[in-house]
Design a protein around this motif. Structure first.
Motif, PDB file in Angstrom:
ATOM      1  N   CYS A   1       0.820  -1.211   0.000  1.00  0.00           N
ATOM      2  CA  CYS A   1       0.000   0.000   0.000  1.00  0.00           C
ATOM      3  C   CYS A   1       0.853   1.260   0.000  1.00  0.00           C
ATOM      4  O   CYS A   1       0.349   2.345  -0.247  1.00  0.00           O
ATOM      5  CB  CYS A   1      -0.959  -0.010   1.183  1.00  0.00           C
ATOM      6  SG  CYS A   1      -0.175   0.002   2.795  1.00  0.00           S
TER       7      CYS A   1
ATOM      8  N   CYS B   1      -5.830  -0.496  -0.290  1.00  0.00           N
ATOM      9  CA  CYS B   1      -6.446  -0.696   1.028  1.00  0.00           C
ATOM     10  C   CYS B   1      -7.962  -0.524   0.995  1.00  0.00           C
ATOM     11  O   CYS B   1      -8.646  -0.947   1.917  1.00  0.00           O
ATOM     12  CB  CYS B   1      -5.831   0.262   2.048  1.00  0.00           C
ATOM     13  SG  CYS B   1      -4.110  -0.097   2.419  1.00  0.00           S
ATOM     14  N   HIS B   2      -8.469   0.121  -0.027  1.00  0.00           N
ATOM     15  CA  HIS B   2      -9.916   0.314  -0.140  1.00  0.00           C
ATOM     16  C   HIS B   2     -10.583  -0.803  -0.930  1.00  0.00           C
ATOM     17  O   HIS B   2     -11.798  -0.797  -1.101  1.00  0.00           O
ATOM     18  CB  HIS B   2     -10.225   1.668  -0.787  1.00  0.00           C
ATOM     19  CG  HIS B   2      -9.744   2.828   0.030  1.00  0.00           C
ATOM     20  ND1 HIS B   2     -10.374   3.232   1.180  1.00  0.00           N
ATOM     21  CD2 HIS B   2      -8.681   3.649  -0.124  1.00  0.00           C
ATOM     22  CE1 HIS B   2      -9.725   4.260   1.699  1.00  0.00           C
ATOM     23  NE2 HIS B   2      -8.684   4.530   0.927  1.00  0.00           N
TER      24      HIS B   2
ATOM     25  N   SER C   1      -9.876  -6.190   1.935  1.00  0.00           N
ATOM     26  CA  SER C   1      -8.727  -5.577   2.606  1.00  0.00           C
ATOM     27  C   SER C   1      -8.992  -5.497   4.109  1.00  0.00           C
ATOM     28  O   SER C   1     -10.122  -5.287   4.536  1.00  0.00           O
ATOM     29  CB  SER C   1      -8.496  -4.175   2.045  1.00  0.00           C
ATOM     30  OG  SER C   1      -7.492  -3.508   2.779  1.00  0.00           O
TER      31      SER C   1
ATOM     32  N   CYS D   1      -3.075   2.781   5.622  1.00  0.00           N
ATOM     33  CA  CYS D   1      -1.806   2.131   5.287  1.00  0.00           C
ATOM     34  C   CYS D   1      -0.779   2.468   6.362  1.00  0.00           C
ATOM     35  O   CYS D   1      -0.392   3.622   6.518  1.00  0.00           O
ATOM     36  CB  CYS D   1      -1.320   2.606   3.921  1.00  0.00           C
ATOM     37  SG  CYS D   1       0.222   1.846   3.399  1.00  0.00           S
TER      38      CYS D   1
ATOM     39  N   LYS E   1       1.326  -1.963   5.266  1.00  0.00           N
ATOM     40  CA  LYS E   1       0.235  -2.916   5.469  1.00  0.00           C
ATOM     41  C   LYS E   1      -1.077  -2.168   5.614  1.00  0.00           C
ATOM     42  O   LYS E   1      -1.131  -1.112   6.240  1.00  0.00           O
ATOM     43  CB  LYS E   1       0.465  -3.751   6.728  1.00  0.00           C
ATOM     44  CG  LYS E   1       1.633  -4.685   6.644  1.00  0.00           C
ATOM     45  CD  LYS E   1       1.763  -5.486   7.908  1.00  0.00           C
ATOM     46  CE  LYS E   1       2.973  -6.401   7.843  1.00  0.00           C
ATOM     47  NZ  LYS E   1       3.161  -7.146   9.082  1.00  0.00           N
ATOM     48  N   CYS E   2      -2.135  -2.746   5.063  1.00  0.00           N
ATOM     49  CA  CYS E   2      -3.470  -2.175   5.218  1.00  0.00           C
ATOM     50  C   CYS E   2      -4.015  -2.574   6.589  1.00  0.00           C
ATOM     51  O   CYS E   2      -3.990  -3.751   6.945  1.00  0.00           O
ATOM     52  CB  CYS E   2      -4.398  -2.692   4.124  1.00  0.00           C
ATOM     53  SG  CYS E   2      -3.888  -2.220   2.461  1.00  0.00           S
TER      54      CYS E   2
END
Length: 150
Positions: free
Chosen positions: A69, A76-77, A81, A86, A90-91
């Motif tokens: 991300c 992430c959206h 997810s 972010c 990482k999300c």
């Protein structure tokens, strides 16, 4: 005589095991070295491969390509997810994640959980008794995660 036969069988079995393991290591080394040539300049997370020069079980790190991300924040959206924020490539969901509660890097203590972006102790908090959004009634108190315990 029986002892000699036993020793002979053990020696033959050991030689077979060593030969088979050496052959499998050589096969896996060839497979990983071909993959290494394909992804030479890519950067991302670490994976472990066999060292082809030593013919032993020495391990070294290899880089695999992975979408993060940091480079693509819109990932992430996407559906599935863990969350829309972010943090450290990482999300995460900053409203529920104990390692990133409310904002990236804010960690909750070992006895706390993250509820709506705030670290709370579910053992004694009347608004989050036993878990997030589990409110005790008027005049009730929260003890050990139970409303009006004892």
């Amino acid at each position: 005589m029986k002892f000699r036969k036993l020793v002979f069988v053990l020696v033959v079995a050991t030689v077979l095991i060593v030969t088979i393991s050496a052959a499998s290591q050589q096969h896996s080394t060839e497979k990983y070295s071909a993959a290494e040539n394909d992804h030479k300049d890519d950067d991302a997370d670490d994976a472990i491969i066999m060292d082809s020069t030593s013919h032993r079980s020495l391990l070294q790190k290899k880089r695999n390509r992975r979408v993060t991300c940091k480079k693509f924040p819109g990932i992430c959206h996407a559906k599935g997810s863990p969350g829309p924020a972010c943090c450290k490539k990482k999300c995460v969901n900053v409203l529920k994640d104990r390692q990133n509660c409310g904002k990236c890097g804010k960690k909750c203590k070992y006895n706390e959980v993250c509820c709506k972006g705030r670290c709370v102790n579910p053992s004694f908090n009347t608004k989050h008794c036993g878990g997030c959004n589990n409110r005790c009634g008027n005049g009730e108190f929260c003890v050990f995660g139970l409303c009006n315990y004892a």
